[in-house]
Write a protein that holds these residues in place. Structure first.
Motif, PDB file in Angstrom:
ATOM      1  N   ASP A  87     -67.523  22.908  -5.927  1.00  0.00           N
ATOM      2  CA  ASP A  87     -66.922  23.566  -4.750  1.00  0.00           C
ATOM      3  C   ASP A  87     -66.123  24.805  -5.445  1.00  0.00           C
ATOM      4  OD1 ASP A  87     -68.147  22.135  -2.807  1.00  0.00           O
ATOM      5  OD2 ASP A  87     -66.367  21.049  -2.560  1.00  0.00           O
TER       6      ASP A  87
ATOM      7  N   ARG B 192     -69.478  21.939   2.346  1.00  0.00           N
ATOM      8  CA  ARG B 192     -68.287  21.711   2.719  1.00  0.00           C
ATOM      9  C   ARG B 192     -67.224  22.987   2.553  1.00  0.00           C
ATOM     10  NH1 ARG B 192     -64.046  17.640  -0.362  1.00  0.00           N
ATOM     11  NH2 ARG B 192     -64.032  19.421  -1.807  1.00  0.00           N
TER      12      ARG B 192
ATOM     13  N   VAL C 136     -67.778  25.673   5.105  1.00  0.00           N
ATOM     14  CA  VAL C 136     -67.131  25.232   6.288  1.00  0.00           C
ATOM     15  C   VAL C 136     -65.551  25.697   6.204  1.00  0.00           C
ATOM     16  CG1 VAL C 136     -66.348  23.468   7.740  1.00  0.00           C
ATOM     17  CG2 VAL C 136     -68.909  23.531   7.124  1.00  0.00           C
ATOM     18  N   GLU C 137     -65.141  25.254   4.967  1.00  0.00           N
ATOM     19  CA  GLU C 137     -63.674  25.392   4.839  1.00  0.00           C
ATOM     20  C   GLU C 137     -63.495  26.866   4.646  1.00  0.00           C
ATOM     21  OE1 GLU C 137     -59.876  24.274   4.458  1.00  0.00           O
ATOM     22  OE2 GLU C 137     -61.667  22.978   4.771  1.00  0.00           O
TER      23      GLU C 137
ATOM     24  N   ARG D 105     -63.215  27.973   8.362  1.00  0.00           N
ATOM     25  CA  ARG D 105     -62.116  27.800   8.949  1.00  0.00           C
ATOM     26  C   ARG D 105     -60.786  28.418   8.621  1.00  0.00           C
ATOM     27  NH1 ARG D 105     -60.412  22.195   9.942  1.00  0.00           N
ATOM     28  NH2 ARG D 105     -61.777  21.538   8.678  1.00  0.00           N
TER      29      ARG D 105
ATOM     30  N   GLU E 115     -60.692  17.500  14.878  1.00  0.00           N
ATOM     31  CA  GLU E 115     -61.910  16.734  14.484  1.00  0.00           C
ATOM     32  C   GLU E 115     -63.257  17.421  14.479  1.00  0.00           C
ATOM     33  OE1 GLU E 115     -61.910  12.398  14.796  1.00  0.00           O
ATOM     34  OE2 GLU E 115     -60.021  12.125  13.603  1.00  0.00           O
TER      35      GLU E 115
ATOM     36  N   THR F 226     -63.657  20.660  14.633  1.00  0.00           N
ATOM     37  CA  THR F 226     -63.630  21.818  13.975  1.00  0.00           C
ATOM     38  C   THR F 226     -64.742  21.730  13.234  1.00  0.00           C
ATOM     39  OG1 THR F 226     -61.461  22.311  14.276  1.00  0.00           O
ATOM     40  CG2 THR F 226     -62.562  23.488  12.564  1.00  0.00           C
ATOM     41  N   ASP F 227     -64.863  20.986  12.131  1.00  0.00           N
ATOM     42  CA  ASP F 227     -66.093  20.789  10.988  1.00  0.00           C
ATOM     43  C   ASP F 227     -67.618  20.877  11.698  1.00  0.00           C
ATOM     44  OD1 ASP F 227     -64.111  21.103   9.211  1.00  0.00           O
ATOM     45  OD2 ASP F 227     -64.335  19.133   8.450  1.00  0.00           O
ATOM     46  N   GLU F 228     -67.495  20.144  12.697  1.00  0.00           N
ATOM     47  CA  GLU F 228     -69.057  19.989  13.304  1.00  0.00           C
ATOM     48  C   GLU F 228     -69.346  21.292  13.921  1.00  0.00           C
ATOM     49  OE1 GLU F 228     -69.161  16.355  15.783  1.00  0.00           O
ATOM     50  OE2 GLU F 228     -67.461  15.556  14.674  1.00  0.00           O
TER      51      GLU F 228
ATOM     52  N   LEU G 260     -68.307  24.482  13.316  1.00  0.00           N
ATOM     53  CA  LEU G 260     -68.456  25.349  12.182  1.00  0.00           C
ATOM     54  C   LEU G 260     -69.817  25.119  11.810  1.00  0.00           C
ATOM     55  CD1 LEU G 260     -64.729  25.766  10.966  1.00  0.00           C
ATOM     56  CD2 LEU G 260     -66.208  27.199  12.266  1.00  0.00           C
ATOM     57  N   ALA G 261     -70.000  23.969  11.234  1.00  0.00           N
ATOM     58  CA  ALA G 261     -71.207  23.540  10.378  1.00  0.00           C
ATOM     59  C   ALA G 261     -72.542  23.907  11.230  1.00  0.00           C
ATOM     60  CB  ALA G 261     -71.398  22.223  10.146  1.00  0.00           C
TER      61      ALA G 261
ATOM     62  N   THR H 256     -62.409  27.548  16.588  1.00  0.00           N
ATOM     63  CA  THR H 256     -63.772  27.956  16.341  1.00  0.00           C
ATOM     64  C   THR H 256     -64.594  28.624  17.327  1.00  0.00           C
ATOM     65  OG1 THR H 256     -64.420  25.598  17.673  1.00  0.00           O
ATOM     66  CG2 THR H 256     -63.906  25.372  15.419  1.00  0.00           C
TER      67      THR H 256
END
Length: 243
Positions: free
Chosen positions: A36, A115, A118-119, A122, A141, A143-145, A147-148, A203
């Protein structure tokens, strides 16, 4: 010390490698995986080259007067060759991070978002969202789903420049976004839970950009991620609501 030594004191290749290795060690202590960290460093390096290219190619190039037309022509040709070389270095640097433009997975599948991608998304959407709204109580929680799913509608090359496209989208549609968040977002009469829940999430800016730019791809990735259909339908309704 020679005259040349007294000139520009720029970092050499060894010093640059040393700085890169030092940064990798520091972020590793913070728990960031080396892959990363290398991705971020690579994007910074490619970005610095790209910005230098834009600055140099956008400026007016002049040659000293009194040298003659042949001199001026040769000088401009030489400057153009240098810019072409800089563009090639920029492209190679970016390809090391994200691959070739338009690259996809097996059977034409778009590669899943990582990852760090996604970060980065964000970090990009949060200040844009707060320019129109305020922090809500929506479960972070999701948010990641979300954005992915949004990022998987794009190739890695497009993801690398997504923050800039988000900013352009928010600028171009500022008035419309202001009305949307005033009517459906935090502070409005619309509850945080329900059909318009996504308007209460940062998002929403990313999803709205994809609704405009790639609606079919967004719907496909949304369904594949098994995200609530009502959220996407509600945001679509809010976006298309009459003024």
């Amino acid at each position: 010390m020679s005259t040349a030594d007294e000139g520009r004191q720029w970092p050499d290749e060894v010093s640059v490698d040393n700085a890169r290795a030092t940064l990798l060690q520091l972020v590793a202590r913070a728990g960031v995986p080396a892959g990363d960290a290398r991705e971020l460093i690579g994007l910074l390096e490619a970005g610095a080259l790209a910005l230098a290219y834009e600055e140099l190619s956008g400026g007016a190039r002049t040659a000293p007067g009194g040298k003659g037309e042949a001199y001026e022509s040769g000088r401009f040709d030489g400057a153009g060759d240098v810019l072409d070389g800089l563009a090639e270095v920029t492209e190679r640097t970016l390809q090391r991070v994200v691959g070739a433009d338009g690259e996809s997975g097996p059977a034409g599948e778009r590669p899943r978002a990582g990852r760090m991608e996604v970060e980065r998304a964000r970090v990009a959407v949060t200040p844009l969202y707060l320019a129109f709204s305020e922090v809500s109580e929506l479960d972070p929680e999701v948010t990641d789903e979300v954005l992915a799913a949004v990022l998987t509608t794009m190739t890695p090359r497009w993801r690398a420049g997504y923050a800039g496209r988000l900013t352009q989208f928010a600028t171009a549609h500022r008035a419309r976004l202001e009305r949307l968040f005033a009517a459906f977002g935090p502070g409005s009469a619309i509850t945080v839970h329900g059909r318009y829940s996504l308007v209460h999430s940062a998002t929403s800016i990313a999803v709205l950009e994809r609704l405009v730019a790639a609606p079919q791809e967004l719907r496909e990735e949304w369904d594949a991620a098994e995200l609530p259909p009502a959220w996407l339908d509600g945001l679509t309704t809010a976006w298309t609501a009459p003024v």
